[in-house]
Design a protein around this motif. Structure first.
Motif, short mmCIF file in Angstrom:
data_model
loop_
_atom_site.label_atom_id
_atom_site.label_comp_id
_atom_site.label_asym_id
_atom_site.label_seq_id
_atom_site.Cartn_x
_atom_site.Cartn_y
_atom_site.Cartn_z
N ASP A 178 0.94 -1.19 -0.08
CA ASP A 178 0.05 0.01 0.01
C ASP A 178 0.89 1.39 0.08
O ASP A 178 0.61 2.32 -0.64
N ALA A 179 1.83 1.25 0.84
CA ALA A 179 2.71 2.37 0.88
C ALA A 179 3.51 2.63 -0.63
O ALA A 179 3.74 3.72 -0.88
N LEU A 180 4.13 1.46 -1.11
CA LEU A 180 4.76 1.66 -2.33
C LEU A 180 3.86 1.72 -3.61
O LEU A 180 4.26 2.43 -4.58
N GLY A 181 2.45 1.77 -3.32
CA GLY A 181 1.69 2.00 -4.45
C GLY A 181 0.92 0.82 -5.03
O GLY A 181 1.66 -0.37 -5.02
N ARG A 182 -0.25 1.05 -5.65
CA ARG A 182 -0.97 -0.08 -6.20
C ARG A 182 -0.53 -0.72 -7.29
O ARG A 182 -0.70 -1.90 -7.25
N SER A 183 0.61 -0.16 -7.99
CA SER A 183 1.12 -1.07 -9.13
C SER A 183 2.34 -1.89 -8.50
O SER A 183 3.15 -2.55 -9.73
N THR A 184 2.69 -1.83 -7.26
CA THR A 184 3.84 -2.62 -6.71
C THR A 184 3.42 -4.18 -7.12
O THR A 184 2.53 -5.11 -6.94
N GLY A 185 4.52 -4.52 -7.56
CA GLY A 185 4.70 -6.10 -8.10
C GLY A 185 4.54 -7.14 -6.92
O GLY A 185 5.54 -6.68 -6.01
N ARG A 186 4.20 -8.17 -6.99
CA ARG A 186 4.35 -9.05 -5.52
C ARG A 186 4.80 -10.62 -6.15
O ARG A 186 4.54 -11.13 -7.47
#
Length: 370
Positions: A178-186
């Motif tokens: 959430d802190a890094l942004g919605r586009s953060t890959g998992r």
């Protein structure tokens, strides 16, 4: 700048680890999770080398200075021409980025809201010097750090396990993304290449939440829960372990620096083949700050600095110090989960006093008692 994946395959990675690494684009923010022993720290070092090949400054960050030393040793073993990458502590990088006058909160840690504002105000300045950041043991940093890093870095890659959150300023995996942004890959890496089946099974007793990790196939001796009559008895047992296994790295994990200092003094007088080492976060330099974690022998370390390390043999020296803690406490369980999973071959959980600590009760079948 190169933005496509540039595979750099190294023989020390398993096929699953190589697949995980190669699946990470060289742009954007990413979070990779995995249990103890899955190779997150090794992957973090390889990821940092990959990103450094783009020509942009790259930092491999950890909160712990002792883990920084270990990551630095790993980076030095990854000799890839043109990939200049540095291992640093989060604290050290922040002072370098924002100066020694960086705003702090009343608890002495950094004021993330103020630093985020400073990072936003300097967006676009000296773009070529904006670094890639790779964070190991990222669960030990707060969401505020990641909101700031999102603006202060060209990309952020985090390796984390939320079952190992030992600091007061920690994050869940969801909070990090959430802190890094919605586009953060998992991404996720599984497997346990460190522990024996017996050690991993005991660790499972203390795991809090998360998906149950795979139990290793490799088998070994049952962990031992051992009663010591005092520090003299404990030091003698550690010295005997070192004599029986002269090529082993023996990690003695303590909850009290006073206990560590007493054990260090006794072990120094025991005439060990290798001089014992003691890590103290209070030391600014010298023998108690800069350790050789690769050589055999005894290393004494506080449990707060044990994250990310591994040893052939682990001795949890003073389990009685937790006797007054609720045995179901998530903080206590996470601490033992982390300490137990540092052991590759052998594990001894030591305690002193007249009664077995409550959190060590009910372990029959997982351990031997002595």
């Amino acid at each position: 700048m190169t933005t496509a994946n540039t595979p750099v395959l190294h023989p020390d990675l398993t096929p699953a680890q190589r697949d995980c690494l190669d699946a990470l684009p060289l742009t954007g923010n990413h979070l990779v999770s995995g249990p103890p022993g899955s190779g997150k720290s090794l992957l973090a070092a390889h990821r940092a080398v990959h990103l450094a090949l783009t020509g942009r400054p790259t930092l491999l960050l950890s909160r712990s200075n002792l883990l920084r030393q270990l990551l630095g040793d790993t980076l030095r073993g990854l000799t890839v021409p043109g990939a200049a990458v540095e291992a640093a502590t989060v604290h050290g990088w922040l002072l370098r980025r924002f100066g020694h006058g960086a705003p702090r909160t009343q608890d002495g840690w950094f004021d993330w809201a103020a630093l985020t504002g400073q990072a936003a105000a300097s967006l676009g300045d000296n773009e070529a010097a904006t670094p890639h950041l790779v964070v190991d043991e990222g669960q030990d940093l707060s969401p505020g750090f990641y909101r700031m890093a999102r603006l202060a870095a060209a990309s952020v890659t985090v390796f984390a396990d939320e079952c190992q959150r030992l600091t007061e300023t920690n994050s869940t995996l969801t909070e990090i993304t959430d802190a890094l942004g919605r586009s953060t890959g998992r991404g996720e890496i599984s497997g346990n290449h460190r522990n024996t089946r017996e050690i991993a099974s005991l660790a499972e007793h203390f795991r809090t939440g998360g998906r149950r990790p795979d139990i290793p196939f490799r088998s070994g001796a049952l962990p031992v829960v051992r009663h010591y009559t005092g520090l003299k008895d404990l030091a003698e047992d550690i010295a005997n372990m070192a004599a029986r296994q002269p090529r082993h790295r023996i990690g003695v994990i303590v909850n009290s620096l006073r206990t560590a200092a007493d054990l260090m003094s006794r072990l120094e007088r025991a005439g060990l083949a290798q001089e014992p080492q003691l890590y103290s976060s209070a030391a600014s330099s010298g023998r108690y700050r800069d350790l050789d974690l690769a050589r055999p022998g005894v290393v004494l370390v506080h449990r707060a600095s044990a994250k990310g390390l591994d040893f052939d043999t682990v001795v949890i020296a003073d389990a009685e110090s937790d006797s007054g803690t609720d045995p179901t406490s998530a903080t206590l369980c996470m601490a033992y989960y982390v300490m137990i999973t540092r052991a590759r071959e052998r594990l001894v959980v030591g305690w002193q006093g007249g009664r077995l600590p409550r959190h060590l009760e009910g372990l029959h079948g997982w351990v031997q008692s002595r």
